[in-house]
Design an enzyme around this catalytic site. Sequence first.
Site, PDB file in Angstrom:
ATOM      1  N   SER A 270       0.839  -1.205   0.158  1.00 32.69           N
ATOM      2  CA  SER A 270      -0.016  -0.124  -0.074  1.00 32.69           C
ATOM      3  C   SER A 270       0.725   1.090  -0.093  1.00 32.69           C
ATOM      4  CB  SER A 270      -0.947   0.106   1.350  1.00 32.69           C
ATOM      5  OG  SER A 270      -2.005  -1.078   1.157  1.00 32.69           O
ATOM      6  N   GLU A 342       2.233   6.193   2.674  1.00 28.51           N
ATOM      7  CA  GLU A 342       2.741   5.225   3.734  1.00 28.51           C
ATOM      8  C   GLU A 342       4.182   4.888   3.619  1.00 28.51           C
ATOM      9  OE1 GLU A 342       1.644   0.575   4.955  1.00 28.51           O
ATOM     10  OE2 GLU A 342       0.293   1.959   4.461  1.00 28.51           O
TER      11      GLU A 342
END
Length: 348
Positions: A270, A342
């Site tokens: 992600s 992230e």
Amino acid sequence: MLTVKALTFESLCVENEMLARHSSYEIGGSARFYATPETVDELICLLDACKQKGIPCEIFGYGSNILFPDEPYAEKMYISLKRMIDCNIAASGGEAKLFLAAGVPLSFLPLIGVLSDYESMYFTHLLPGTIGAGIYINAKCYEYQMSELLNRIYYIDIAKDSSSIQSIAVEDCSFAYKESIFQKRPWIIIGADFLVPNLTRERYLIIQNLLQLYKQPYTDITSLANFYKHFQAITEDISKEHKVVLPKRFQEIDEDRSSKRHFSYPSCGSVFKNNYKFGRPMGVVVDELGLKGKEYGGAMISPYHGNFIINHKQAKAADVIYLIKFVQEQVNNKHGFIPEPEVIIISE
């Protein structure tokens, strides 16, 4: 009589190492200095030498949540803790307190969970990365996060003159969604204590043996495809050798990750954190905007998961960064917020 080899900066590091070999993105140029210490003493030797020589350091684990630059800063030292693999056990208030070093793969936690009937550890099944990095970012998958498993974390404060080991209780680590105190301090995580119910001495010895088999000879699982094959094999071997029935949750996680092609292309997993105030996962947001399949250079927004940007055709870091900024711009134009990455982007 055995001769103990003196630890020196020169003996512990290699020069001109391609960082792409140490990143699940398979992206990154040549680093002037690179090292993989196996012990705390080796790490301290490297840190002290870098201080004396005025060389800045970049510390990481497997490089599974990091984007290295195409042209790394010429005088920086890159230190991977992925070979710091160790464990020990002690009793603590009726529960086993299991120490795991920073380089232990996160995917060992579910195996410990299976051997100890501890379901809370299953969530890192087939999750690339190391214990240290998982603590740093407070890794979260499905219904659990790292901070829920921890008791005490051990670290080195590189801002201090003395490179002594310090520790901090989990409740003092400011853990939140994908956040921890370690992101705001110059602290290097070297390991942590986990409270593991039902972990007997016999089961601990099985875990210790598994880690030793993994460590010697060292197995390189930086490639996501190699990582998947390796931990699938280990999981099956444990099931057969120790007559352990693998939980249904393992199969569910495997099917979920495989359906999204987690291991088919180099990536960091992600790219963006979910915005819980907005209320929908970033993968869904990107999908609704019709951005899946968007290419730039050798990078592509995955056709299988909107929150993945994959290395499709020998991508450069600049290609991935372009798509990150592109997604941020599109989401901001449509929904009025800028998604927070992230992935850790190392500047040149």
